[in-house]
Design a protein around this motif. Structure first.
Motif: not given
Ligand code: PLP
Length: 445
Positions: A122-123, A149, A225, A258, A260-261, A287
């Protein structure tokens, strides 16, 4: 860091003589938050090295949306292993990566033809989004929200503002990032009443920040998010998201969702932003995209691209095995109606959590979308002051009784089972959570 092969879960189990109990747990806790040593997992259960079977309401931090070791996902991974494991997907072509890019372009609510850049987390997906936004807009600044985050590498970390521990002693991060308060209606940062505030938290960006120290013409992108995750499972009102989308559009600012979650069916739709009826310019995923294999994706709408070879790249992104797993994950989510199940079971879970709230005074709030639910533990319901220690004690008690949970934000406990959960399994989890709350309240000072 792992501490060594002698580790044992701190839960008395069938092989209790192996349990090193709390001493080991304390050691593990220097970097980890749960004293569980996994041995295997299947569906909605994790079995530890001592033979304890734990019901998983954490989903590996919203990663195993398809459940642990879904047979179709495993079959796709195995089939790809028999073909090839790596040839490098940024310089060479292979079918499975192209098919995944096409599939995501079809599904993402972006202006077609959307493009994908693949990474491993995610990062990294957010790092790519930062660079793409700056590159294609020629603007240097970024807007993000308190409570957000977005990751822990220095670019994504600059956007992250959910806990001071993430920033402490590693700064400075990249310059040019401005944070503004998020639409947290349970603990309004402006102390307004959400029923008649007119979503001031969106208006204030234009009325104050843009006029005083954030020239909108210099802002490349706004990262948000759709449901704030690590910040405490904060669901913004739709009006806030729509105003934000309009504000970005009117000022030529790229909107980055974002997911990712919140993505991959977790909220009862494939992408959480679909609940708000908006189309961002860039979407980031990771994720649960790979059901446990590392893969990140940055999806960008038509017209956004580096356009120059080498401007952004990596070695492992879009690894064929991870791509095969991601394609199978999408198949399972769509063909087995897991997204529909997340919507239905999410409603059921929310209702069961509201019942718990009626019985337990410290549950100040129950919130979420689909199977992205949380309870917020407070000192009292009037002040709504976070009670982090009690939240952590409840998580500990639940784990020791066989239910995997994780906290988030100052005092929330997320309840995020795999999307194939049944109502009977939810009932079983609620029963354990109920007992854990009673235990933690009794033990609290
Ligand atoms: C919304 C969101 N973005 C980015 C990340 C970062 O993902 P990663 O841990 O795979 O780098 C997270 C991780 O919890 C997340 O919840």
């Amino acid at each position: 860091m792992a501490e060594g092969p002698q580790l044992r879960t701190a839960i008395p189990g069938p092989n209790a003589q192996k349990v090193v109990a709390r001493d080991t747990a304390a050691l593990v806790r220097t970097t980890k938050c749960a004293p569980v040593v996994a041995a295997s997992a299947q569906g909605v259960y994790v079995t530890d090295v001592d033979g304890n079977r734990l019901l998983d309401f954490a989903s590996g931090v919203s990663v195993v949306n398809t459940g642990h070791r879904h047979p179709k996902v495993l079959a796709a991974i195995r089939a790809q292993l028999d073909q090839f494991v790596h040839v490098e997907g940024q310089d060479f072509y292979y079918d499975v990566q192209v098919r995944l890019a096409e599939r995501l372009a079809e599904l993402a609510p972006l202006e077609a033809p959307a493009k994908s850049f693949f990474s491993n987390s995610g990062t990294e997906a957010n790092e790519a989004a930062i660079k793409l936004a700056r590159w294609s807009s020629g603007r240097p600044r970024l807007l993000a929200f308190l409570g957000a985050f977005h990751g822990r590498t220095l670019g994504a970390l600059a956007l992250t503002a959910s806990k001071p521990v993430h920033q402490a002693k590693v700064g400075p991060t990249i310059p040019g990032v401005h944070h503004v308060p998020f639409a947290d209606c349970y603990r309004c940062p402006y102390k307004l009443d959400p029923s008649d505030c007119g979503t001031y938290c969106a208006d204030v960006i234009e009325e104050q920040y843009f006029l005083r120290n954030l020239p909108p013409a210099e802002v490349a992108a706004c990262f948000f998010e759709p449901v704030q995750g690590e910040g405490g499972y904060v669901v913004p009102p739709a009006e806030f998201v729509r105003k934000l989308s309009r504000l970005c559009h009117d000022n030529g600012i790229l909107l980055v969702a974002d997911e990712v979650q919140s993505g991959m069916g977790r909220t009862g739709k494939l992408f959480a932003m679909e609940h708000f009826g908006i189309k961002p310019d860039i979407v980031t995923l990771a994720k649960s995209l790979g059901s446990g294999l590392p893969i990140g994706a940055t999806l960008a709408r038509k017209g956004l691209d580096f356009g120059v070879s080498g401007a952004h790249s990596n070695t492992f992104g879009g690894n064929p095995v991870a791509c095969a797993s991601a394609l199978a994950t999408l198949d399972v989510l769509q063909q087995e109606d897991l997204i529909g199940n997340a919507a239905r079971m999410g409603t059921y879970l929310h209702q069961r959590l509201l019942e718990l709230q009626q019985r337990h005074e410290p549950i100040g709030d129950v919130r979420g979308m689909g199977l992205m639910q949380a309870i917020d533990i407070v000192k009292d319901r009037t002040s709504r002051a976070p009670n982090g220690p009690l939240a952590y004690a409840i998580v500990d008690a639940a784990i020791s009784k066989g239910l995997l949970l994780l906290s988030c934000g100052p005092s929330a406990i997320r309840v995020i089972p795999p999307l194939l959960i049944t109502s009977e399994q939810i009932d079983a989890g609620i029963e354990v959570l109920d007992a854990a709350i009673v235990q933690a309240i009794r033990a609290s000072p």
